[in-house]
Scaffold this motif. Structure first.
Motif, short mmCIF file in Angstrom:
data_model
loop_
_atom_site.label_atom_id
_atom_site.label_comp_id
_atom_site.label_asym_id
_atom_site.label_seq_id
_atom_site.Cartn_x
_atom_site.Cartn_y
_atom_site.Cartn_z
N HIS A 139 0.78 -1.18 0.02
CA HIS A 139 -0.04 0.02 0.05
C HIS A 139 0.90 1.34 -0.01
CE1 HIS A 139 -2.81 -2.90 1.51
NE2 HIS A 139 -3.70 -2.09 0.97
N ASN A 140 2.12 1.24 0.36
CA ASN A 140 3.13 2.43 0.17
C ASN A 140 2.72 3.29 1.21
OD1 ASN A 140 5.10 3.92 -0.65
ND2 ASN A 140 3.79 5.48 -1.70
N ALA A 141 2.23 2.59 2.58
CA ALA A 141 1.58 3.26 3.46
C ALA A 141 2.76 3.24 4.67
CB ALA A 141 0.45 2.73 4.13
N THR A 142 3.02 4.48 5.24
CA THR A 142 4.09 4.58 6.34
C THR A 142 3.23 5.14 7.64
OG1 THR A 142 5.48 5.43 4.66
CG2 THR A 142 6.04 5.83 6.99
N VAL A 143 3.91 4.16 8.70
CA VAL A 143 3.41 4.52 10.00
C VAL A 143 4.91 5.04 10.83
CG1 VAL A 143 2.47 3.84 12.35
CG2 VAL A 143 1.56 3.19 9.95
N SER A 144 4.89 6.23 11.62
CA SER A 144 5.99 6.61 12.13
C SER A 144 5.69 6.80 13.74
CB SER A 144 6.66 7.89 11.69
OG SER A 144 7.05 7.51 10.28
N ILE A 145 6.62 6.61 14.52
CA ILE A 145 6.59 7.09 15.96
C ILE A 145 7.84 7.98 16.13
CG2 ILE A 145 6.72 6.40 18.10
CD1 ILE A 145 5.95 3.60 17.67
N PHE A 146 7.27 9.31 16.63
CA PHE A 146 8.11 10.39 17.33
C PHE A 146 8.02 10.83 18.65
CE2 PHE A 146 7.08 11.06 12.63
CZ PHE A 146 8.29 11.66 12.13
N TRP A 147 8.93 10.51 19.35
CA TRP A 147 8.94 10.80 20.58
C TRP A 147 8.99 12.47 21.17
CZ3 TRP A 147 8.39 8.29 25.23
CH2 TRP A 147 8.91 9.03 26.43
N SER A 148 8.00 12.67 21.83
CA SER A 148 7.78 14.00 22.14
C SER A 148 6.95 14.50 23.38
CB SER A 148 7.42 14.92 20.80
OG SER A 148 7.43 16.35 21.12
N PRO A 149 7.53 13.97 24.56
CA PRO A 149 6.62 13.86 25.47
C PRO A 149 5.75 15.22 26.01
CG PRO A 149 8.72 13.52 26.40
CD PRO A 149 8.69 13.73 24.89
N PHE A 150 6.37 16.20 25.58
CA PHE A 150 5.66 17.49 25.78
C PHE A 150 5.29 18.31 24.62
CE2 PHE A 150 8.57 16.77 29.25
CZ PHE A 150 8.00 17.09 30.44
N LEU A 151 5.33 17.64 23.33
CA LEU A 151 4.95 18.23 21.95
C LEU A 151 5.84 19.49 21.59
CD1 LEU A 151 0.97 17.82 21.89
CD2 LEU A 151 2.67 16.34 21.07
N VAL A 152 6.20 20.16 22.80
CA VAL A 152 7.05 21.33 22.60
C VAL A 152 8.48 20.98 22.95
CG1 VAL A 152 5.31 23.02 22.73
CG2 VAL A 152 6.71 22.31 24.83
N LYS A 153 9.63 21.87 22.61
CA LYS A 153 10.95 21.69 22.95
C LYS A 153 11.02 21.31 24.53
CE LYS A 153 15.63 23.64 22.58
NZ LYS A 153 16.57 24.58 22.11
N ALA A 154 11.90 20.45 24.76
CA ALA A 154 12.04 20.07 26.30
C ALA A 154 13.46 19.37 26.42
CB ALA A 154 11.03 19.31 26.92
N MET A 155 14.19 19.71 27.65
CA MET A 155 15.24 19.03 28.01
C MET A 155 14.91 17.85 29.16
SD MET A 155 17.70 20.00 26.16
CE MET A 155 19.10 19.67 27.03
N GLU A 156 14.83 16.73 28.91
CA GLU A 156 14.18 15.74 29.97
C GLU A 156 15.22 15.44 31.09
OE1 GLU A 156 13.16 12.25 27.23
OE2 GLU A 156 12.38 13.47 25.91
N LYS A 157 14.37 15.12 32.10
CA LYS A 157 15.16 14.78 33.50
C LYS A 157 16.00 13.74 33.13
CE LYS A 157 11.36 12.13 35.07
NZ LYS A 157 12.38 10.71 35.39
#
Length: 446
Positions: free
Chosen positions: A208-226
């Motif tokens: 199907h030439n279909a793509t599923v991706s996962i993007f890690w972004s736990p705040f959706l905005v920019k963050a420096m994680e603990k």
């Protein structure tokens, strides 16, 4: 003193008259609302033969908005309100047939002895939710790219979708990597992951030439994680900055599913316009405690605005908050012990869960109004109630294989102490229903 009493009595009578007139004025408005609402709703379906739970009043009214989907038959339905009914057929896949299940959510392979949690389906109060059709979803995303953006709950939902689709066509993993632009990456804290390369992945369904991706972004905005191991216990969140790890790919995506929430409950320092505007749970720091509701709203709003600015037609679905079900401490055997869904009336939605839900509903509605008839269509994937009612659907101690082998660390007469996951969902499990609703949202208007 007598004059004063008479004055207060006169004042009280005036207030009483005003309240009485106000209540009388509300009556015609209430009747008008009831009449209009009756015209817009559908008839309830026949009761399921195994259903013994009476339907409940729509919960979405209390949450700030009704999520309505127009089905193929012209029926209008609020998928957010309903009940779980027994379904003897069971799921489309299992821990053996699906190769993309994250190890921590493969409850069957890890020895969970009960299987009742696999045999429930969500029954909306006013219509039916069709079973997931993998062939229909694949046709829908032919030559398209679906991106799941957010925290580990977004990944949980994405992996559920991959398993459902794999029953029709197996996917190929074409990318597995990490990004260190503004993340701690390597420690996987708060995620229970320990493998940063799992946070950015992409699969292709070749036929199907279909793509599923996962993007890690736990705040959706920019963050420096603990990074607790390095002594950094506060997330640093930049409310006015993009997280380019996912926003840079918006021009290549046709559908985006946003799902965040739980990371906002963790200790965090918030910055905006190059200044610290507050923090959450940081008594040792000299910052204003701002809580997290306003911060959560700003992050959702910022993300939705960025999607609109991407100037590409797409569907954007924001998944509402999925409550946890810890009972007591996370390292005790009975942390989430229930083996059946809650029945109607057994569980009341907690204030925090409903507030997080309400914020998403309101921000999606505002984004949809601002977009008008533009190329971006916004949908709210309202799963808070159906998730709240499934305390049985978490891995619990079965986030690890055979957790009670060797006694689980507890001595004789001592309560078993093992790590539990009462946040994420077993696969198969309740999160599959999220994708049943997602399919209906994506099909709307076609």
């Amino acid at each position: 003193m007598g004059t004063t009493i008479q004055h207060h009595r006169h004042h009280f009578l005036n207030i009483k008259r005003i309240v009485t007139y106000f209540l009388y004025a509300l009556i015609p408005l209430a009747l008008l609302h009831y009449f209009l609402f009756s015209l817009s709703t559908c008839h309830s379906p026949p009761p399921h033969p195994n259903n013994t739970v009476p339907p409940s009043p729509p919960s979405s009214q209390a949450g700030g908005g009704r999520v309505v989907v127009v089905e193929h038959g012209g029926q209008r339905c609020d998928y957010s309100d309903g009940r779980w009914v027994f379904e003897p057929r069971g799921p489309l896949y299992n821990g053996t047939s699906c190769s993309t299940i994250k190890d921590g959510q493969n409850c069957m392979a890890h020895g969970r002895p009960d299987t009742g949690y696999l045999r429930w389906r969500w029954q909306p109060a006013q219509c039916d939710l069709p079973a997931f059709d993998p062939s229909s979803f694949l046709r829908l995303i032919r030559n398209k790219h679906v991106a799941f953006v957010g925290d580990s709950m977004a990944r949980n939902q994405a992996e559920s979708l991959l398993c459902l689709l794999a029953t029709s066509e197996p996917p190929d993993l074409v990318y597995r990597g990490s990004s260190s632009s503004n993340s701690s990456d390597g420690d996987g804290e708060g995620d229970g992951d320990g493998d940063s390369s799992s946070k950015f992945r992409r699969w292709v369904f070749p036929a199907h030439n279909a793509t599923v991706s996962i993007f890690w972004s736990p705040f959706l905005v920019k963050a420096m994680e603990k990074q607790e191991a390095r002594g950094v216990r506060h997330n640093r969140v930049f409310l006015d900055a993009f997280d380019e790890r996912w926003t840079s790919s918006l021009g290549r995506t046709d559908a985006v599913v946003l799902s965040v929430g739980h990371w906002f409950l963790l200790p965090g320092i918030y910055r905006e316009n190059d200044e610290i505007v507050g923090c959450h749970y940081c008594p040792e720091l000299n910052h204003t405690d701002t809580g997290f509701f306003d911060v959560f709203r700003k992050a959702i709003r910022r993300a939705l605005r960025e999607v609109v600015d991407a100037e590409k037609e797409k569907v954007v679905a924001a998944t509402t908050f999925s409550p946890a079900h810890f009972e007591g401490e996370w390292d005790k055997a009975g942390a989430c012990p229930k083996k059946d869904p809650y029945r109607e009336g057994e569980k009341v939605m907690q204030y925090m869960d409903n507030e997080m839900r309400r914020i998403v509903l309101e921000e999606v509605a505002a984004a949809a109004a601002a977009a008008g008839d533009g190329g971006v269509r916004f949908e709210a994937l309202d799963v808070t109630k159906l998730a709240m009612m499934r305390p049985d659907g978490h891995p619990g101690p079965y986030m690890y294989a055979n957790p009670f082998a060797g006694g689980g660390g507890g001595g004789e007469g001592e309560e078993m102490r093992v790590q539990n996951d009462c946040v994420h969902w077993c696969l198969p499990g309740p999160v599959d229903t999220f994708n049943e609703i997602l399919l209906q949202l994506m099909m709307r208007g076609r």
